[in-house]
Design a protein around this motif. Structure first.
Motif, PDB file in Angstrom:
ATOM      1  N   ILE A  64      10.250  -3.417 -46.375  1.00 37.75           N
ATOM      2  CA  ILE A  64       8.986  -4.167 -46.467  1.00 37.75           C
ATOM      3  C   ILE A  64       8.622  -4.724 -45.085  1.00 37.75           C
ATOM      4  CG2 ILE A  64       7.633  -5.736 -47.922  1.00 37.75           C
ATOM      5  CD1 ILE A  64       9.896  -5.806 -49.882  1.00 37.75           C
ATOM      6  N   CYS A  65       8.606  -3.849 -44.130  1.00 35.39           N
ATOM      7  CA  CYS A  65       8.370  -4.223 -42.735  1.00 35.39           C
ATOM      8  C   CYS A  65       7.429  -3.171 -42.130  1.00 35.39           C
ATOM      9  CB  CYS A  65       9.716  -4.268 -42.008  1.00 35.39           C
ATOM     10  SG  CYS A  65       9.585  -4.763 -40.296  1.00 35.39           S
ATOM     11  N   THR A  66       6.127  -3.467 -42.197  1.00 38.57           N
ATOM     12  CA  THR A  66       5.130  -2.510 -41.705  1.00 38.57           C
ATOM     13  C   THR A  66       4.853  -2.751 -40.229  1.00 38.57           C
ATOM     14  OG1 THR A  66       4.104  -2.527 -43.876  1.00 38.57           O
ATOM     15  CG2 THR A  66       2.785  -1.619 -42.085  1.00 38.57           C
ATOM     16  N   VAL A  67       4.971  -1.708 -39.452  1.00 38.19           N
ATOM     17  CA  VAL A  67       4.677  -1.824 -38.020  1.00 38.19           C
ATOM     18  C   VAL A  67       3.165  -1.780 -37.831  1.00 38.19           C
ATOM     19  CG1 VAL A  67       4.880  -0.649 -35.790  1.00 38.19           C
ATOM     20  CG2 VAL A  67       6.893  -0.912 -37.261  1.00 38.19           C
TER      21      VAL A  67
ATOM     22  N   VAL B 180      17.948   0.412 -30.072  1.00 40.33           N
ATOM     23  CA  VAL B 180      17.053   1.452 -30.601  1.00 40.33           C
ATOM     24  C   VAL B 180      16.442   0.967 -31.906  1.00 40.33           C
ATOM     25  CG1 VAL B 180      16.835   3.871 -31.329  1.00 40.33           C
ATOM     26  CG2 VAL B 180      18.607   3.248 -29.694  1.00 40.33           C
ATOM     27  N   VAL B 181      15.116   1.067 -32.014  1.00 41.38           N
ATOM     28  CA  VAL B 181      14.454   0.825 -33.297  1.00 41.38           C
ATOM     29  C   VAL B 181      13.788   2.120 -33.727  1.00 41.38           C
ATOM     30  CG1 VAL B 181      12.452  -0.281 -34.378  1.00 41.38           C
ATOM     31  CG2 VAL B 181      14.136  -1.666 -33.184  1.00 41.38           C
ATOM     32  N   ILE B 182      14.031   2.474 -34.979  1.00 40.91           N
ATOM     33  CA  ILE B 182      13.420   3.668 -35.543  1.00 40.91           C
ATOM     34  C   ILE B 182      12.413   3.213 -36.583  1.00 40.91           C
ATOM     35  CG2 ILE B 182      13.895   5.701 -36.975  1.00 40.91           C
ATOM     36  CD1 ILE B 182      16.788   5.322 -35.394  1.00 40.91           C
ATOM     37  N   VAL B 183      11.175   3.609 -36.428  1.00 42.73           N
ATOM     38  CA  VAL B 183      10.154   3.208 -37.407  1.00 42.73           C
ATOM     39  C   VAL B 183      10.021   4.338 -38.422  1.00 42.73           C
ATOM     40  CG1 VAL B 183       7.797   2.388 -37.753  1.00 42.73           C
ATOM     41  CG2 VAL B 183       8.967   1.944 -35.580  1.00 42.73           C
TER      42      VAL B 183
ATOM     43  N   THR C 103       5.116  -6.498 -36.480  1.00 40.45           N
ATOM     44  CA  THR C 103       5.289  -6.010 -37.856  1.00 40.45           C
ATOM     45  C   THR C 103       4.651  -7.001 -38.825  1.00 40.45           C
ATOM     46  OG1 THR C 103       7.321  -7.131 -38.551  1.00 40.45           O
ATOM     47  CG2 THR C 103       7.602  -5.207 -37.123  1.00 40.45           C
ATOM     48  N   SER C 104       4.667  -6.634 -40.105  1.00 37.46           N
ATOM     49  CA  SER C 104       4.059  -7.501 -41.117  1.00 37.46           C
ATOM     50  C   SER C 104       4.823  -8.814 -41.263  1.00 37.46           C
ATOM     51  CB  SER C 104       4.013  -6.768 -42.451  1.00 37.46           C
ATOM     52  OG  SER C 104       5.265  -6.160 -42.699  1.00 37.46           O
ATOM     53  N   ASN C 105       6.096  -8.891 -40.861  1.00 32.53           N
ATOM     54  CA  ASN C 105       6.781 -10.181 -40.946  1.00 32.53           C
ATOM     55  C   ASN C 105       7.089 -10.847 -39.613  1.00 32.53           C
ATOM     56  OD1 ASN C 105       8.287  -7.900 -41.319  1.00 32.53           O
ATOM     57  ND2 ASN C 105       9.348  -8.539 -43.083  1.00 32.53           N
TER      58      ASN C 105
ATOM     59  N   LEU D 196      13.035   0.439 -39.428  1.00 33.80           N
ATOM     60  CA  LEU D 196      12.012  -0.393 -40.058  1.00 33.80           C
ATOM     61  C   LEU D 196      11.246   0.445 -41.069  1.00 33.80           C
ATOM     62  CD1 LEU D 196      10.478  -2.165 -36.897  1.00 33.80           C
ATOM     63  CD2 LEU D 196      12.618  -2.682 -38.094  1.00 33.80           C
ATOM     64  N   GLU D 197      11.163  -0.018 -42.305  1.00 30.37           N
ATOM     65  CA  GLU D 197      10.488   0.744 -43.364  1.00 30.37           C
ATOM     66  C   GLU D 197       9.462  -0.150 -44.062  1.00 30.37           C
ATOM     67  OE1 GLU D 197      10.150   3.850 -44.699  1.00 30.37           O
ATOM     68  OE2 GLU D 197       8.854   2.807 -46.111  1.00 30.37           O
ATOM     69  N   ARG D 198       8.246   0.375 -44.178  1.00 32.79           N
ATOM     70  CA  ARG D 198       7.187  -0.470 -44.777  1.00 32.79           C
ATOM     71  C   ARG D 198       7.356  -0.622 -46.297  1.00 32.79           C
ATOM     72  NH1 ARG D 198       1.921   3.588 -44.637  1.00 32.79           N
ATOM     73  NH2 ARG D 198       3.034   5.263 -45.665  1.00 32.79           N
TER      74      ARG D 198
END
Ligand SMILES: Cc1cc2nc3c(=O)[nH]c(=O)nc-3n(C[C@H](O)[C@H](O)[C@H](O)COP(=O)(O)OP(=O)(O)OC[C@H]3O[C@@H](n4cnc5c(N)ncnc54)[C@H](O)[C@@H]3O)c2cc1C
Length: 288
Positions: A132-135, A4-7, A153-155, A32-34
């Motif tokens: 620091i992970c923007t979807v 499970v991934v929760i954005v 994502t950004s990375n 994942l949190e930007r």
């Protein structure tokens, strides 16, 4: 591959992640949190105290307080309601107190208590938090052996069997959802204060009272030609005079219940304020 991934590392993302991890300790879960930090809004919520829930235990009554979605929330509130929220925090050593108006806060009177609870629980349950992970993209991949989500994502690219979006009011994510075939109801502002340029309140910012406020029908009456009857919406509660107009629950409730109506008025409308609700002492104000 995650299970499970929760954005979104806000209140919704953490609450969901913790519940899933508790029910299914075998799953590999990530948030994942930007941003550089998680739970930023929780930190500032309730004036830094975090109004966690409201002491309303009847699902029907609780749902009736939601200006939009009352019907849709009734079912879920029968499954999970205020008592469950209180129990969630009590189980984790956090007692909530009820204030006179029914609002519930942690006894510490600090939103940090709630932030700490969420982050330490996530750690304890082995939930990965990737900051620091923007979807930026979502793709549903179907192969012979399995189906999964490929998240750009950004990375880096991340794969997951299940995907949960808790990104609040991020329009970029809504656009991604539209591309995936979902329909987004166009949002309008809610819970805002009223701008009023009027000499009568120029010198009294900070003054607070209890009042009854009504929005008047823009279609029937133009700004200076009003009768008392043409109210389309009204509310009662604390009212605060601010530097720019009026605020506090009497006003905020109107902006929530009237969110779509006030948008249709292009935010140019007239209100009637009854300063002494039991006696009737009222006057009229132009808002924008
Ligand atoms: C000043 C203020 C006071 C408030 N007080 C209260 C209160 O006392 N009680 C109450 O119940 N509510 C309160 N609210 C409302 C409450 O804060 C919000 O309803 C709640 O925080 C929303 O949580 P959320 O998890 O849905 O969204 P958010 O908190 O907005 O979290 C969404 C997260 O997703 C992240 N994100 C967005 N897009 C992406 C992306 N593309 N990739 C990765 N991450 C992404 C964002 O950075 C954010 O961290 C208050 C709100 C404000 C502004």
């Amino acid at each position: 591959m995650y299970d499970v991934v929760i954005v979104g590392g806000g209140a919704a993302g953490f609450y969901a992640a913790i519940h899933i991890a508790e029910d299914r300790p075998d799953l590999k879960i990530a948030i994942l949190e930007r941003g550089k930090e998680v739970l930023n809004k929780v930190k500032v919520s309730g004036g830094g105290r975090c109004n966690v829930t409201h002491a309303e235990f009847n699902p029907k009554e609780l749902a009736s307080n939601y200006p939009r979605g009352e019907k849709e929330l009734l079912g879920p509130f029968h499954n999970y309601a205020t008592g469950d929220t209180i129990h969630f925090f009590e189980k984790r050593g956090i007692t909530l107190k009820i204030e006179e108006d029914g609002r519930m806060f942690p006894i510490s009177d600090s939103s940090q208590t709630i932030v700490d609870c969420f982050t330490s629980e996530a750690r304890r349950l082995g939930i990965e938090t990737i900051k620091i992970c923007t979807v930026t993209g979502l793709e549903f991949v179907t192969t012979k052996s399995e189906d999964y989500w490929k998240i750009a994502t950004s990375n880096k690219s991340i794969n997951t069997k299940r995907l949960l979006l808790c990104t609040g009011s991020n329009t970029k994510i809504w656009n991604l959802l539209t591309e995936l075939g979902h329909t987004i109801v166009p949002p309008v502002p809610s819970l805002f204060t009223f701008n009023i340029k009027d000499n009568r309140i120029n010198n009294i910012p900070g003054l607070s009272t209890y009042a009854e406020v009504s929005v008047l029908d823009n279609k029937k009456h133009f700004r200076d030609n009003l009768t008392m009857q043409d109210e389309v919406l009204s509310s009662e509660g604390p009212l605060l005079i601010t530097h720019w107009g009026m605020s506090d629950p009497a006003i905020l409730k109107l902006s929530a219940w009237g969110a779509r109506l006030l948008e249709s008025y292009n935010y140019q409308f007239k209100i009637k304020v009854n300063w002494v609700p039991n006696i009737i002492l009222m006057d009229y104000w132009n808002c924008s």
